[in-house]
Design a protein around this motif. Sequence first.
Motif, PDB file in Angstrom:
ATOM      1  N   PHE A  17      15.680 -19.845   8.749  1.00 21.60           N
ATOM      2  CA  PHE A  17      16.031 -19.164   9.995  1.00 21.60           C
ATOM      3  C   PHE A  17      14.830 -19.034  10.916  1.00 21.60           C
ATOM      4  O   PHE A  17      14.889 -19.334  12.095  1.00 21.60           O
ATOM      5  N   TYR A  18      13.676 -18.569  10.332  1.00 23.97           N
ATOM      6  CA  TYR A  18      12.525 -18.317  11.192  1.00 23.97           C
ATOM      7  C   TYR A  18      12.007 -19.595  11.814  1.00 23.97           C
ATOM      8  O   TYR A  18      11.630 -19.615  12.995  1.00 23.97           O
ATOM      9  N   ALA A  21      14.412 -20.554  14.531  1.00 24.57           N
ATOM     10  CA  ALA A  21      14.331 -19.583  15.617  1.00 24.57           C
ATOM     11  C   ALA A  21      13.087 -19.828  16.462  1.00 24.57           C
ATOM     12  O   ALA A  21      13.147 -19.769  17.698  1.00 24.57           O
ATOM     13  N   MET A  24      13.662 -22.690  18.667  1.00 25.62           N
ATOM     14  CA  MET A  24      14.606 -22.357  19.742  1.00 25.62           C
ATOM     15  C   MET A  24      13.933 -21.559  20.842  1.00 25.62           C
ATOM     16  O   MET A  24      14.130 -21.829  22.036  1.00 25.62           O
ATOM     17  N   VAL A  25      13.147 -20.560  20.447  1.00 24.02           N
ATOM     18  CA  VAL A  25      12.516 -19.724  21.464  1.00 24.02           C
ATOM     19  C   VAL A  25      11.540 -20.565  22.285  1.00 24.02           C
ATOM     20  O   VAL A  25      11.509 -20.472  23.534  1.00 24.02           O
ATOM     21  N   ALA A  28      13.567 -22.691  24.586  1.00 20.81           N
ATOM     22  CA  ALA A  28      14.167 -21.922  25.684  1.00 20.81           C
ATOM     23  C   ALA A  28      13.112 -21.616  26.740  1.00 20.81           C
ATOM     24  O   ALA A  28      13.383 -21.704  27.952  1.00 20.81           O
ATOM     25  N   LEU A  29      11.906 -21.286  26.272  1.00 18.01           N
ATOM     26  CA  LEU A  29      10.848 -21.006  27.246  1.00 18.01           C
ATOM     27  C   LEU A  29      10.546 -22.254  28.070  1.00 18.01           C
ATOM     28  O   LEU A  29      10.306 -22.171  29.278  1.00 18.01           O
ATOM     29  N   ARG A  30      10.561 -23.415  27.420  1.00 18.59           N
ATOM     30  CA  ARG A  30      10.321 -24.649  28.166  1.00 18.59           C
ATOM     31  C   ARG A  30      11.449 -24.888  29.184  1.00 18.59           C
ATOM     32  O   ARG A  30      11.201 -25.373  30.278  1.00 18.59           O
ATOM     33  N   VAL A  31      12.676 -24.536  28.779  1.00 27.59           N
ATOM     34  CA  VAL A  31      13.798 -24.741  29.698  1.00 27.59           C
ATOM     35  C   VAL A  31      13.579 -23.961  30.989  1.00 27.59           C
ATOM     36  O   VAL A  31      13.820 -24.468  32.084  1.00 27.59           O
ATOM     37  N   LEU A  44      16.787 -28.172  26.505  1.00 30.88           N
ATOM     38  CA  LEU A  44      18.029 -27.399  26.313  1.00 30.88           C
ATOM     39  C   LEU A  44      18.831 -27.974  25.152  1.00 30.88           C
ATOM     40  O   LEU A  44      19.433 -27.229  24.365  1.00 30.88           O
ATOM     41  N   VAL A  47      17.513 -26.479  22.070  1.00 32.33           N
ATOM     42  CA  VAL A  47      17.949 -25.096  21.854  1.00 32.33           C
ATOM     43  C   VAL A  47      19.391 -25.067  21.368  1.00 32.33           C
ATOM     44  O   VAL A  47      19.719 -24.367  20.395  1.00 32.33           O
ATOM     45  N   LEU A  48      20.227 -25.864  22.007  1.00 29.15           N
ATOM     46  CA  LEU A  48      21.630 -25.843  21.612  1.00 29.15           C
ATOM     47  C   LEU A  48      21.810 -26.374  20.202  1.00 29.15           C
ATOM     48  O   LEU A  48      22.626 -25.842  19.419  1.00 29.15           O
ATOM     49  N   VAL A  51      20.954 -23.647  17.923  1.00 35.42           N
ATOM     50  CA  VAL A  51      22.046 -22.677  17.790  1.00 35.42           C
ATOM     51  C   VAL A  51      23.049 -23.187  16.770  1.00 35.42           C
ATOM     52  O   VAL A  51      23.513 -22.433  15.892  1.00 35.42           O
ATOM     53  N   GLN A  54      21.789 -22.620  13.400  1.00 36.61           N
ATOM     54  CA  GLN A  54      21.912 -21.219  12.987  1.00 36.61           C
ATOM     55  C   GLN A  54      23.343 -20.899  12.568  1.00 36.61           C
ATOM     56  O   GLN A  54      23.561 -20.118  11.654  1.00 36.61           O
TER      57      GLN A  54
ATOM     58  N   MET B   1      20.116 -12.218   4.165  1.00 31.31           N
ATOM     59  CA  MET B   1      19.454 -12.281   5.464  1.00 31.31           C
ATOM     60  C   MET B   1      19.645 -10.956   6.199  1.00 31.31           C
ATOM     61  O   MET B   1      20.666 -10.315   6.078  1.00 31.31           O
ATOM     62  N   PHE B   6      19.428 -12.359  13.455  1.00 27.24           N
ATOM     63  CA  PHE B   6      20.290 -13.016  14.435  1.00 27.24           C
ATOM     64  C   PHE B   6      20.311 -12.244  15.754  1.00 27.24           C
ATOM     65  O   PHE B   6      20.230 -12.814  16.837  1.00 27.24           O
ATOM     66  N   LEU B   9      17.075 -12.603  17.720  1.00 22.23           N
ATOM     67  CA  LEU B   9      16.984 -13.949  18.292  1.00 22.23           C
ATOM     68  C   LEU B   9      17.902 -14.058  19.512  1.00 22.23           C
ATOM     69  O   LEU B   9      17.507 -14.571  20.565  1.00 22.23           O
ATOM     70  N   VAL B  12      16.449 -12.214  22.477  1.00 26.27           N
ATOM     71  CA  VAL B  12      15.328 -12.927  23.105  1.00 26.27           C
ATOM     72  C   VAL B  12      15.870 -14.091  23.947  1.00 26.27           C
ATOM     73  O   VAL B  12      15.466 -14.290  25.103  1.00 26.27           O
ATOM     74  N   LEU B  13      16.794 -14.838  23.370  1.00 27.22           N
ATOM     75  CA  LEU B  13      17.365 -15.954  24.129  1.00 27.22           C
ATOM     76  C   LEU B  13      18.040 -15.459  25.407  1.00 27.22           C
ATOM     77  O   LEU B  13      17.924 -16.051  26.475  1.00 27.22           O
ATOM     78  N   ILE B  16      15.458 -14.639  27.998  1.00 28.10           N
ATOM     79  CA  ILE B  16      14.875 -15.854  28.570  1.00 28.10           C
ATOM     80  C   ILE B  16      15.856 -16.465  29.573  1.00 28.10           C
ATOM     81  O   ILE B  16      15.462 -16.904  30.664  1.00 28.10           O
ATOM     82  N   ARG B  24      14.653 -19.520  38.719  1.00 24.31           N
ATOM     83  CA  ARG B  24      14.813 -20.929  39.079  1.00 24.31           C
ATOM     84  C   ARG B  24      15.391 -21.108  40.474  1.00 24.31           C
ATOM     85  O   ARG B  24      16.224 -20.307  40.926  1.00 24.31           O
ATOM     86  N   LEU B  36      22.117 -20.785  28.266  1.00 24.49           N
ATOM     87  CA  LEU B  36      21.315 -20.040  27.282  1.00 24.49           C
ATOM     88  C   LEU B  36      21.936 -18.665  27.029  1.00 24.49           C
ATOM     89  O   LEU B  36      22.057 -18.225  25.876  1.00 24.49           O
ATOM     90  N   ASN B  39      25.097 -18.892  24.978  1.00 23.07           N
ATOM     91  CA  ASN B  39      24.847 -19.207  23.575  1.00 23.07           C
ATOM     92  C   ASN B  39      24.306 -18.018  22.806  1.00 23.07           C
ATOM     93  O   ASN B  39      24.611 -17.839  21.626  1.00 23.07           O
ATOM     94  N   LEU B  43      25.838 -16.396  19.378  1.00 21.65           N
ATOM     95  CA  LEU B  43      25.082 -16.078  18.156  1.00 21.65           C
ATOM     96  C   LEU B  43      25.430 -14.676  17.679  1.00 21.65           C
ATOM     97  O   LEU B  43      25.653 -14.442  16.486  1.00 21.65           O
TER      98      LEU B  43
END
Lengths: 173, 99, 808
Positions: A17-18, A21, A24-25, A28-31, A44, A47-48, A51, A54, B1, B6, B9, B12-13, B16, B24, B36, B39, B43
């Motif tokens: 998971f970590y 994750a 993904m983070v 997402a920041l790059r997106v 993107l 990231v998808l 998901v 996950q 877990m 989850f 995460l 945070v998503l 963002i 943007r 984003l 999604n 989750l």
Amino acid sequence: MSSMLAADVNVAQNVGFYIIAAIMVFGALRVVSGRNVVHTALWLVVVLGGVAAQYLLAAAEFVAISQVMVYIGAVMVLFLFGIMLTRATIGEESDLNNKNWSIGIPVSLLLAGTLVWVIVDQYRGEVLASPDEPMSTTAISDVFLREGLVPFLALSFVLLAAAIGAIVLARKD
Amino acid sequence: MYAVNFLILAAVLFSIGVFGVIARRNAVMVLMSIELILNSVNLNLIAFAMMNNSPEGHVFALYVIAVAAAEVGVGLAMVLMIYRNRRSIALDELSVMKG
Amino acid sequence: MLGATLSSGWFLENAWLIPLIPAIGFVFIILFGKKMPQNGSEIGIVSIGISLAISIGATFQWIDRVNSASGGSDYASGGFFGAFRAIFPTAADGGYGASFVEPVVRSWTWWQSGGLEFGLGQHIDGLAIMLLLLVTFISFLVQIYSTEYVSGDRRYTHFFASLTLFSAGMLVMVLAENMLQLILGWEIMGLCSFMLIGHWWEEEANSRAALKAFFTVRVGDVGLLVGTAIIFFGANDWAVEHGSNGFSIRGISAWALSGEASQSVLFWGGVALFIASIGKSGQFPLHTWLPDAMAGPTPVSSLLHSSTMVVAGVFLVARLYPVFFVGFDILDTTVNFITIIGGITIIVAAALAFVQDDIKKVLAYSTVSQLGYMMLGLGVGAWLPAVFHIFTHAFFKCALFLGAGSISHSGSHHSFDMKKDMGGLAKKMPITAATWMVSTAALCGIPFFSGFFSKDEIIDNASHNGYQFFYYVALVGAFMTPAYMTRATYLTFFGKPRGAAAGEHHDEGHDDAHGAAHADHDDHHDDAHDDHGAHDDHGAHHGPHESPWRITAPLIVLSILAIGSGYLNAPAFGTHYFTDWVEPVGVEVALDDEYGHSSGEEESAGIVFAAVQAGDEEYDGKAKGCGFADPSEGTVCYAPKLSHAVFSWSKAMPSIILVFAGILFSAWVCMGIYGDRRNPFAGLTSKFAPARWIHTLLVNKYYLDHLYEKVIVFAFAHPIARAAYWVNQNILDAIVNNVGRGGRRTGEWVYRNVDQRVVDGAVNASGLAASEGGHALQPVQSGKVNQYGALLFGAATVGAIVLILVNI
């Protein structure tokens, strides 16, 4: 470390998971910060895909497959088409952000802080039991076609309306 | 877990994505940021479904996926139309709604 | 009486076909109407005709059922003719509805979601039967009338399609077994009224009127949704426990009277539902759409104003009467929300009717005022008189509207302006005039016409149930109604013909006003104001003439009913058939142990019980009973136990005197205002028999004065004549004119200040407040989507933090 772990926490699952994750983070920041439109679209995808991975970890196979097919198969293709048809520069662009983009930082930090605080406050230490087997598609379809039948039909109309609407909007005349 | 995994995460998503929507300028990228956000909600739904071991959360996640597909279709059609009319999809130039 | 089996029959069991057939007819008209020889109107008429036949059958079987409950004899298998034989003797002997008659309830599951089941079905009781018969009958006549009235119209087929669906919507609502079905019918009607009022949408005023009607009613519809939700959440638990659910009308009624319902839930649910009624039935603050709705074709106005649409609001209150009865505590107060609104509506609308020149608008305000009476009746606990007033009002108001249509069709060249284009039509259009007179008499409440028997009962019961103030309000209304109707009658049928009524419709201003419409009409065969389709045919023989049979036949039928329908429940003559057949009996009903499931093809329709009546023999109106005390263990109530005022001529005297006073006063004033420029020899009143007794001594004297003025003064200029003329002009006329002007000014003042200023002012003020607030917030509206996003998410976050801090 081990004292923090509850008895039935699956370490391998957590590690997986970590890793996902973190990817993904980062993606997402790059997106939201990248300067190249096509690259951000590809981030993107990452990231998808994360998901979807996950979902697999959470024993949601059917949703994971749908995620891959709908998002990566269809939605991302649409995005790439959209980028192409609007003649985005291939390469870096300097003005992808607004002039006052910086107000996004406090807002999103505040939001993240609030959410994380609430979540930790509520669910600290709660352990999700790892299901023995993934959620069966039969169970999902039972819900879909019984209690959820009316929303399902409504959703079909939404999709139909969206399809027609998209054609009407994008048509040249 | 842990349940918080989850959920954090997703939070945070979500944040963002919100940042992307605010920052943007390019309409297509705003739509991506919205993806984003959607999604991250999915989750959460899956995490809660796991918590309760019930299929309803999955069903709702599928609803969200379907609605998101519809939203992208219409959204991109609108972006294309704007591009055709104005030769630009910069959102800060679209201020006809200014009060 | 125990174990008396209730009779039923095919028509009662299958009453759900009544709305279904016109609905199917609508589909057929839309699909095939244009290819049919009559352009689809025959489908509409046939489908409504079949529904009418089923309604008539169901009515006989219902009467049979009522008789079998109270008589307990051998009417059970009487069938059609048996029922007919059984009707009259039994109903008269049986006394006031002695025993409970179980409604014929059937229901099928429409859809279900999340454990909630939504049904469609029928709930046939006296009220439903009465309205089913009324709606199908009036719709049938209106459709026949329309084949002539809108013939040649561009959207003839669509007109009949909308008309048919409109009737179907009303029928769905009337039959409704649960609130959702009621909302379904309610909304179908709203949509169709929009289409019909805006039928000639090429003229902007018409489409605006249609929009106004639609939106005004929508404001009320919010109340319907909110009220249904409130009632559902209040009633569902109790109702499910008793084998029903929170949408079922029976479940709601029983819950409201069970004594376990919370008073405040009932009150707020009742308020919300009544707001819906205000919108639909054109009650005081939301009445403004009704007169504008006159932009539609006249048959539509007639249908809208007599038996459908506007009656829907009254029906809603009557249908869920237990909710209002308990929620507003009707028999223990002297003022409540319903009576306030009803009372204001009676007076305000009647005052407005005085200053209208458009004949249809006079009738529209009159409808509003009469609906106020119905609401007042329901508000004071006079359920039956109010419902009876729906019944009688439908006939005479429909006749009046169709009469107005007949005048415009054949008498005034498509004009509705009483002052410009009418007058003296009584001689030219005798059938129309006679039917109009009869219907007007019924509307005014002249004794022996139907309106008297219903309206007087409402007034009488207001005082009987302790609503003394509203008794006087209703009496004032009883004075105003004949006054404005006399004015309209005078302007239309008496005096000197003016404008189009005098045959001059192809010259002067009138033609200018309609010049554009005529050109339009030639281009694409279209009608801008009213139907000009058949105009070219009858344009050949100029001037007013009687309408063809397809218009006069419905008029005659309706005017006969305008007299006759009253005798169904004329306490002065000891008849109370209507009471027996329609009023739900407020007695405790024993619940069946096995409630919930009578096997067979039909789903359980709600509370099912044995047709056994719990003990409660006395019915003297004062004893404890439903609505006053909680029902005893194992029983439920479906209707409050209401008492009726006992009729006596002496109690009816004040209203009778006021009616005649209104007629005489108004006739006198009208002579003064409208008569003084007229040729005295045009005194049709004295030749026209039904009106002769209205216009008495005073009238004739006044004509003599006029003869004097015009002939002698102008011809001879005699000094004595001059003196008499002076007296006439300065003293008699001054009195007459001032009185008349005073009345007119009052009306105008109400129109200007109350209607235009207060009501419109409230609307404008809220608009202004919004506008100023908008200016203050203008800088925030940068038009930039991203900034909006930032504000949205920022505000949401701050809101979340506040919530968290509060809950910590």
